[in-house]
Enzyme design. Sequence first.
Site, PDB file in Angstrom:
ATOM      1  N   THR A  66      41.912 -48.179 -51.979  1.00  0.00           N
ATOM      2  CA  THR A  66      41.579 -46.912 -51.334  1.00  0.00           C
ATOM      3  C   THR A  66      40.407 -47.016 -50.368  1.00  0.00           C
ATOM      4  O   THR A  66      40.141 -46.066 -49.622  1.00  0.00           O
ATOM      5  CB  THR A  66      41.253 -45.840 -52.386  1.00  0.00           C
ATOM      6  OG1 THR A  66      40.083 -46.230 -53.124  1.00  0.00           O
ATOM      7  CG2 THR A  66      42.411 -45.653 -53.345  1.00  0.00           C
ATOM      8  N   LEU A  67      39.707 -48.160 -50.339  1.00  0.00           N
ATOM      9  CA  LEU A  67      38.580 -48.326 -49.414  1.00  0.00           C
ATOM     10  C   LEU A  67      39.017 -48.887 -48.059  1.00  0.00           C
ATOM     11  O   LEU A  67      38.208 -48.959 -47.129  1.00  0.00           O
ATOM     12  CB  LEU A  67      37.522 -49.251 -50.033  1.00  0.00           C
ATOM     13  CG  LEU A  67      36.773 -48.688 -51.243  1.00  0.00           C
ATOM     14  CD1 LEU A  67      35.957 -49.777 -51.924  1.00  0.00           C
ATOM     15  CD2 LEU A  67      35.869 -47.530 -50.834  1.00  0.00           C
ATOM     16  N   GLU A  83      32.896 -48.679 -58.258  1.00  0.00           N
ATOM     17  CA  GLU A  83      33.977 -49.374 -58.960  1.00  0.00           C
ATOM     18  C   GLU A  83      33.711 -49.487 -60.462  1.00  0.00           C
ATOM     19  O   GLU A  83      34.473 -50.139 -61.182  1.00  0.00           O
ATOM     20  CB  GLU A  83      34.172 -50.772 -58.377  1.00  0.00           C
ATOM     21  CG  GLU A  83      34.455 -50.802 -56.879  1.00  0.00           C
ATOM     22  CD  GLU A  83      35.851 -50.289 -56.523  1.00  0.00           C
ATOM     23  OE1 GLU A  83      36.540 -49.754 -57.426  1.00  0.00           O
ATOM     24  OE2 GLU A  83      36.257 -50.426 -55.364  1.00  0.00           O
ATOM     25  N   TYR A 132      41.142 -53.908 -50.976  1.00  0.00           N
ATOM     26  CA  TYR A 132      42.608 -53.964 -50.951  1.00  0.00           C
ATOM     27  C   TYR A 132      43.247 -52.620 -51.279  1.00  0.00           C
ATOM     28  O   TYR A 132      44.478 -52.494 -51.234  1.00  0.00           O
ATOM     29  CB  TYR A 132      43.088 -54.996 -51.980  1.00  0.00           C
ATOM     30  CG  TYR A 132      42.563 -54.719 -53.369  1.00  0.00           C
ATOM     31  CD1 TYR A 132      43.195 -53.809 -54.213  1.00  0.00           C
ATOM     32  CD2 TYR A 132      41.405 -55.336 -53.832  1.00  0.00           C
ATOM     33  CE1 TYR A 132      42.691 -53.524 -55.469  1.00  0.00           C
ATOM     34  CE2 TYR A 132      40.904 -55.068 -55.092  1.00  0.00           C
ATOM     35  CZ  TYR A 132      41.546 -54.164 -55.901  1.00  0.00           C
ATOM     36  OH  TYR A 132      41.045 -53.880 -57.137  1.00  0.00           O
TER      37      TYR A 132
END
Length: 241
Positions: A100-101, A173, A98
């Site tokens: 920066t990926l 993460e 949801y």
Amino acid sequence: MAMLRSNVPARNKFATVTFLTKNMKGKKKRFAISNRCCAVLRFVYAVVSAARLQTCLRHDLSCAFRPTREPGGKGDGVWGNGWKHTVSLPLMPRVFVYGTLKRGQPNHYRMLDATNGKAEFLATALTTQRYPLVIATEYNIPFLLNLPGQGQRVRGEIYEVDERMLAFLDAFESVPSMYQRTVVDLEVEDGGAELPPGSITQVFVYSTTSYQPDWPSGRSFQSYDTHSDHGLPYVYREARD
């Protein structure tokens, strides 16, 4: 991959169960079973599904049973009109991203880097529940706070990844200190045959319970974009002190 569809009228003597086998190019095989047998199968299916979900969380595997709701269907949550249950082998984890990926965002290139593993885009989707999606810290990092019922329904993308990519994402993460990998329910917006628009599915998501007290009261976003007019562009890791 096989799919099971059950249409079970409440007062009918027989329930019709349809098996669809992808390898047989959609050829259908039908047979009738009694309502009592169907009730037993529902119970067994519910037990197996619950056990499978626990295994997913315990061993970092994607769910073998992927329940998806057909658009406009009516069902009872296990078997019923409008529900189909897909069993996929081999298992491939699915992840909802949801921040920066996502495509067009600063870290999407990491999803494309084969040295990190494999990632295949499947669909865009919205969380079925509302969550606070905030931008926080001096580096303007997007965080999905694990506070269901607050914020907005969050828009993102579903990817199917291999175990190598999943391990990379866990490290990227900072699981479990910064984010925690949990399971989230999603409503598909734009997907293919396996994830049709309007269907409901469960995948992994990196949300967090490790947030500052003032974060939940901050501005919440439905869709993250570092280039938006919020004035909080993401600070790349290479540019941090």
